[in-house]
Structures are given as C-alpha cells and as structure tokens.
Design an enzyme around this catalytic site. Structure first.
Site, PDB file in Angstrom:
ATOM      1  CG  ASP A 151      -0.262   0.069   2.495  1.00 44.30           C
ATOM      2  OD1 ASP A 151       0.849  -0.131   2.560  1.00 44.30           O
ATOM      3  OD2 ASP A 151      -1.119   0.130   3.538  1.00 44.30           O
ATOM      4  CB  SER A 152       4.624   1.684  -0.041  1.00 43.46           C
ATOM      5  OG  SER A 152       4.723   0.537  -0.562  1.00 43.46           O
ATOM      6  CG  ASP A 184       0.191  -4.136   2.193  1.00 42.28           C
ATOM      7  OD1 ASP A 184      -0.064  -4.684   3.162  1.00 42.28           O
ATOM      8  OD2 ASP A 184       0.871  -3.063   2.212  1.00 42.28           O
ATOM      9  CD  GLU A 228       7.398  -0.362   7.937  1.00 37.35           C
ATOM     10  OE1 GLU A 228       6.453  -1.026   7.618  1.00 37.35           O
ATOM     11  OE2 GLU A 228       7.682   1.011   7.438  1.00 37.35           O
TER      12      GLU A 228
HETATM   13  O1  KIV Z   1       3.375  -1.175   1.761  1.00 40.17           O
HETATM   14  C1  KIV Z   1       4.609  -1.393   1.854  1.00 40.17           C
HETATM   15  O2  KIV Z   1       5.625  -1.397   0.959  1.00 40.17           O
HETATM   16  C2  KIV Z   1       4.890  -2.344   2.992  1.00 40.17           C
HETATM   17  C3  KIV Z   1       6.362  -2.621   3.050  1.00 40.17           C
HETATM   18  C4  KIV Z   1       7.111  -1.420   3.643  1.00 40.17           C
HETATM   19  C5  KIV Z   1       6.438  -3.701   4.038  1.00 40.17           C
HETATM   20  O3  KIV Z   1       4.211  -2.627   3.717  1.00 40.17           O
END
Ligand code: KIV
Length: 311
Positions: free
Chosen positions: A69-70, A108, A206
C-alpha cells in the site's frame, strides 16, 4: 528470443544473464518461503506496482513481490498509506500479476479494507486472489488474529506485519522505532507468537530494534521479513522506489540505494527536451519514407489543384 540472447545483445552483465529466468521455473509458494527459513536461506522480497517493474523484479530472481500500500505515496502521490483503497490496489495487482511468473505475489490489504468486519477482511482478500495474488498481508497484532484465522479458513495464506505499521502507527504517536523498551519488546514477542499461532506464513517486522527482531526471528518457526529491523531477520523487504533511488532527498538509514534512477531519468528527459528544441531529434534514421513515385503523384495532384503551399 531466449532471454540469455537478449541479455548478451545488451552488454556485459554476467549477473543479468545468470539470473534472468526463461519463465519455466517453478512458481514460489508460501511453503517455499517457509522452507527457506529451515534451510537458512534468506528471503529477498521487494515491492512492485506496475507491469515492467514487476517483470524486472521477477526476472532478477526475487522470492516475493509485495504489491504494497506504499503505492499510495510512490505511485499516486498521496501523503500516506491510509488514503489508498481496494479499487486502486487491485489495478496495481493486475499489472503485477500479469508480469510475474515465478515470485510469490502478496497483496497488501489497505486501510479500511479489513477494520470494519471479518466479512470485509475475507471478501477483500478474495479479491486479491482473484486479481492473481498468492497471499495477502495485513497490518496489526492481537486485534487482527481473528481476521487472520478467517482469511486462512477461506484458503488464503496471510503474512503479518508488526512493529511500525504505517496505516495506523502515525495516528497514535511519532515513534517509528519499536522494541526499544522491555514493555515494547515483550509486546512485540507476544504479537509475533500470536500471529504465528493464528497461521501466518511469515511476518514483516518494520522498524524493530535489531535485538528484538533477532529474538523474534529465533523464537518463531515462520520467517520474519525485516524492513529497518537489523541483520538477523529471515528475509528483507524494501520499497522498490527506495532501492532504485527513484526519488530525491533524504533517505531512511535502513535503505540501501542500488541505483540512482531519479538522476538517470532526469538526465534522459532533459536531453530529450534539448534535442527536440535543437532539432537533433528526430533524425532521418527515426523517420519513415513513402515511395518516390507515390510522392510524385501526390505532388502533381496538389499542383493541379493549386494546393501546393509554396505556390
Ligand atoms: O506497503 C509497503 O510497501 C509495505 C512494506 C514497507 C513492508 O508494507
């Protein structure tokens, strides 16, 4: 054309010709990821959001691709992950799953897709699987245990995510680093055990102190995947834009930049602009020509019609 041939045509990298896959390799499953811990093989994961990015990750041989979700920040320009929803996530998942042949693909669960009910958690996980993902990731500790159990009961593998959880941690305090105190360490250890017991196939840690990440990794039979959590996790995950240097400015200490693509792309774009302005692009070699006889006919017609511009 076999991928080796493509690589040789492009130059000198032995790495590239060694790791490039021909698409016939065995698909990585959650069981393979678990086995890697038993075999003391580190798990290499990275985020991907688009077709070509994911294709390169897969061909480079990474074990897992996280459609994180980044994407909210690095693909859509939102200020944080809370802004992204299922509809947007599924577009990114579609692009990634069309590209990836070998790596495990993890979708995610975004903020709001699992908080309101178990039904939401399961039905949104189902949507990720329908989009071609092989597993889902969910942020949280004790509070998400019933959700993890229900998603797994629906046949969907789940990855946990504790420590700094970007969807909600910033709403409570500004602490990025977790596991600095006895209380925090014991809480993380307890959460990790609960997620393992609930059936998670691995857990992202994290921003957890190296000491606590080590204790958790040693005490679980499932692999821990670290981001900013030291050397002893069973695997690592990084946001691809960070490791590729796709943005300028300060970078987190836990990131290693393997390329400086911001500068590379900036230079290429500036050069392109300059070439267009200075009439250096396109060249005749970039153009297509019509048959001279056909051109003659056109010019005669135009002449007859009195339509030639320079008349
Ligand atoms: O959304 C993302 O990129 C993440 C990673 C940083 C683990 O959850």
């Amino acid at each position: 054309m076999p991928s080796e041939a493509l690589d040789n045509r492009n130059g000198d990298s032995t790495m590239r010709s060694k790791i490039l896959t021909d698409g016939n390799e065995q698909k990585i499953t959650v069981n393979h990821i678990r086995e890697m811990k038993k075999n003391k093989e580190k798990v290499a994961m990275v985020t991907a959001y688009d077709y070509f990015g994911a294709l390169i990750c897969d061909r480079a041989g990474v074990d897992g691709v996280l459609v994180g979700d980044s994407a909210a920040m690095v693909m859509l320009g939102y200020p944080n992950t809370a802004a992204i929803g299922m509809r947007e996530m599924l577009v990114f998942c579609g692009a990634v799953t069309r590209a990836v042949k070998r790596a495990l693909i993890i979708g995610d669960l975004p903020f709001g897709s699992y908080q309101c009910s178990v039904t939401d958690a399961v039905s949104n996980s189902v949507l990720f699987i329908k989009a071609g993902c092989n597993a889902v990731k969910i942020e949280g500790g004790t509070e998400v245990v019933p959700l993890i159990r229900s998603i797994i009961a629906a046949g969907i593998p789940v990855m946990g995510h504790i420590g700094f959880t970007p969807q909600t941690s910033p709403l409570w305090n500004n602490n990025r680093l977790h596991g600095k105190t006895e209380k925090s360490a014991l809480k993380l250890l307890e959460q990790a055990r609960e997620l393992e017991e609930a059936g998670a196939f691995s857990i992202v840690l994290e921003m957890v102190t190296d000491e606590v990440a080590t204790l958790i990794s040693e005490s679980l039979s499932i692999p821990t995947i670290g981001i900013g959590s030291g050397l002893n996790c069973d695997g690592q995950v990084l946001v691809s834009h960070d490791l590729l240097g796709l943005h300028q400015g300060a970078q987190f200490r836990f990131v290693k930049r393997y390329a400086r693509l911001y500068e590379t792309i900036f230079d290429a774009m500036s050069q392109y602009r300059k070439d267009v302005k200075e009439k250096k692009f396109p060249q005749d070699s970039n153009s297509f020509h019509m048959d001279k006889n056909e051109l003659g006919k056109v010019l005669r017609k135009l002449e007859q019609q009195g339509n030639l511009r320079n008349e």
